[in-house]
Design an enzyme around this catalytic site. Sequence first.
Site, PDB file in Angstrom:
ATOM      1  N   GLY A  71       0.762  -1.175   0.058  1.00  0.00           N
ATOM      2  CA  GLY A  71       0.054  -0.041  -0.165  1.00  0.00           C
ATOM      3  C   GLY A  71       0.798   1.246   0.049  1.00  0.00           C
ATOM      4  N   GLY A  86       2.028   2.474   5.383  1.00  0.00           N
ATOM      5  CA  GLY A  86       3.305   1.607   5.778  1.00  0.00           C
ATOM      6  C   GLY A  86       3.840   2.539   7.278  1.00  0.00           C
ATOM      7  CD  GLU A 130       6.922  -5.622  -1.996  1.00  0.00           C
ATOM      8  OE1 GLU A 130       7.167  -4.851  -2.740  1.00  0.00           O
ATOM      9  OE2 GLU A 130       7.775  -6.547  -1.694  1.00  0.00           O
ATOM     10  CB  CYS A 136       3.444   0.207  -6.875  1.00  0.00           C
ATOM     11  SG  CYS A 136       3.751  -1.361  -7.567  1.00  0.00           S
TER      12      CYS A 136
END
Length: 469
Positions: free
Chosen positions: A223, A228, A243, A277
């Site tokens: 995310g 994070g 990630e 991403c």
Amino acid sequence: MTAAKLHVTQGPDTLSVFSPFDGSVIGSVDVTGAEEVEELLVRARKGAELSKGLPRHRRASILEKAAQIVESRSERFATAIVSEAGKTLVQARKEVLRCVNTLKLSAEEAKRNAGEVVPFDAYAGSESRQGWFTREPLGIITAITPYNDPLNLVAHKLGPAIAGGNAVLLKPSELTPFSAINLVDALVEAGLPAEVITVAVGGVALGKALVEAREVRMVSFTGGFATGEAISRSAGLKKMAMELGGNAPVIVMADCDFEKAVESSVSGAYWAAGQNCIGAQRILVQAEVYDKFRDAFVLATKKLKAGDPLREDTDVGPMISAQAAERTESVVQKALDAGAKVLCGHRRDGSVYHPTVLEDTPLNCQLWIEEVFAPVVMLAPFETLDQAIALANEPEYSLHAGIFTSNLADALDAAARIDAGGVMINDTSDYRFDAMPFGGSKYGSMGREGVRFAYEDMTQPKVVCFNRA
Ligand code: NAD
């Protein structure tokens, strides 16, 4: 019975899931409250026992069978992705195929990666010892996933976790829970004991409770950076895989295969409406071919059809919500106010933000520095490869980068000097194969996905040493 019904405590609270394209309600799921996490842990504890007890051939056959089930229902899985995430049909079908592959790779990993012999006799005085290490499950893993690849990113956590003999508490994005639920249904239908994966749908409070639980041995998160950071603050002593986002550069050298660079960069920039991403955000083009590349790239961008993701001829679907598109519009507007020039796009119809190309973006703009996660591309010229690499490396964080060139020395030089988790040569940053190590290289990067690497993160070595003296 669906996994949602099976795994989420029934209660008055349900959550509606909306179509990103037209805002209509596409379904609802029961919500799990943070106060129910204790109950989920009881179930996960049993799941961990059951999972650990599955012989490797069983783990492999369940994963293989689940892959077959997903493949046999691929159109249904693809439609769910389109409905809840707004990907186009072409993109959703590709994600389903990748999920099938991720599950198959996980099945192979379950049988292959069981440990190694330890060369005890390599140390003087240990000649009489021999032994090995095995790869043991961690126990309970909390997996938290984002909205943008709602099926395959879940498979990237569940596949390796099952291969390693773990139980999982899965919190998919509350915006896109159905693909995850469908996948868990397929795993249970394939023979996985239901307690091994517990799906819990909910928001921040639930996520936080799942992260904080002391019994959880690892948090595997995909995310954004802010989430994070919040997770790392509340996790306590646990393994973490992070990630996170990117802001991918693609370098176009004058000696490259020009047509390929244009075509590939257009796809890499706008796939999943740029909510990717590793999507190309900054395209750095060598000055000799800058004007030619800009004209070809803008022309190709203008040809893309943006709109209804269920139409077979749509190239770029909506963003996840009208608010996300509005946010994008505002970040781009700030760049324009600071002196950037728009070459095409910068138009919004509800949640559809039309593919947008900018040039002359000041290097101190939010748009240049941070992840935009939208169908927006900035073009910038450079003179030398050194300059391009310096520009590529500017952001604080990175996942992938790409370079187009026919010069082997330049390609290898860039591969060595770009700070990224992966450098794609003659592809854009957007290329990914599900068996390769995948992850970031700078701020916040922890762990790797790509089945073997996640499996190794999700298992722990246990040494057995036998002294025959
Ligand atoms: P997000 O961080 O907003 O949400 C991700 C998940 O975290 C959701 O399930 C959400 O409910 C949950 N969450 C939110 N707050 C939490 C908390 N305090 N504790 C625990 N869980 C919490 O991300 P998003 O908007 O869904 O996804 C977009 C982001 O994901 C982008 O930044 C993108 O780059 C990144 N991403 C990274 C990868 C990768 O593999 N590196 C892949 C896809 C997306």
